[in-house]
Write an enzyme that holds these catalytic residues in place. Sequence first.
Site, short mmCIF file in Angstrom:
data_model
loop_
_atom_site.label_atom_id
_atom_site.label_comp_id
_atom_site.label_asym_id
_atom_site.label_seq_id
_atom_site.Cartn_x
_atom_site.Cartn_y
_atom_site.Cartn_z
N HIS A 36 0.89 -1.21 -0.10
CA HIS A 36 -0.15 0.07 0.01
C HIS A 36 0.81 1.15 0.00
O HIS A 36 2.08 1.26 0.19
CB HIS A 36 -0.91 0.14 1.12
CG HIS A 36 -0.19 0.01 2.45
ND1 HIS A 36 0.45 -1.02 3.13
CD2 HIS A 36 0.07 1.23 3.18
CE1 HIS A 36 1.11 -0.58 4.21
NE2 HIS A 36 0.93 0.75 4.06
N HIS A 120 6.13 5.85 -1.39
CA HIS A 120 6.86 4.71 -1.54
C HIS A 120 5.80 3.43 -1.09
O HIS A 120 4.75 3.41 -0.42
CB HIS A 120 7.98 4.63 -0.66
CG HIS A 120 7.84 4.55 0.53
ND1 HIS A 120 7.44 5.94 1.35
CD2 HIS A 120 7.93 3.48 1.49
CE1 HIS A 120 7.34 5.30 2.47
NE2 HIS A 120 7.48 3.98 2.85
#
Length: 182
Positions: A36, A120
């Site tokens: 995620h 990220h």
Amino acid sequence: MRLFVALALPSELRERVATLVGGIPGAKWVPPENYHLTLRFIGEIENWRAQEVDDALTAIRGNAFDLSLRGLGTFEKAGRIHALWVGVERNDAMTHLQGKVETALQRIGLPPERKRFSPHLTIARTERAPPEKVISFVQAHNLFRAEPVRVEYFTLFSSRLGKEASVYTPEVEYDLAVRAAA
């Protein structure tokens, strides 16, 4: 209750990122179902505050956008590499959404996020991996790219620690397509 706000990844993108897994002894790889992009970590809060969080997030307006993955990198703490990540290309709509999430949560009294937003996907914990192996892995895979995917919602997740990995449960999805910013 331990909460965070994130962008969930569609299965085809999770599968593409999972092709990178392996080849670093001592690394603890994140399971693909846990990939995620965190917009805001909230942490442990009382159950009654969870409703306030939901109300604040429900009021957010934003636009759908494309999410593109590009390259790999590491995070260090006290001179040791502790995480391996896949980079996410910044775009104005994502940065705007993250800012709105942060503002909404501060308005209900949560403390500001201390870390600067750095989009990220964490794919491995590398505290026990030889640093030279992590560095050579990043160099070998730094040209990694994934086709852009359309992001049409963001999600409030709960998290609980499991034996092998944390278990993330999507609690509420907030649809950007029907709540476009004016």
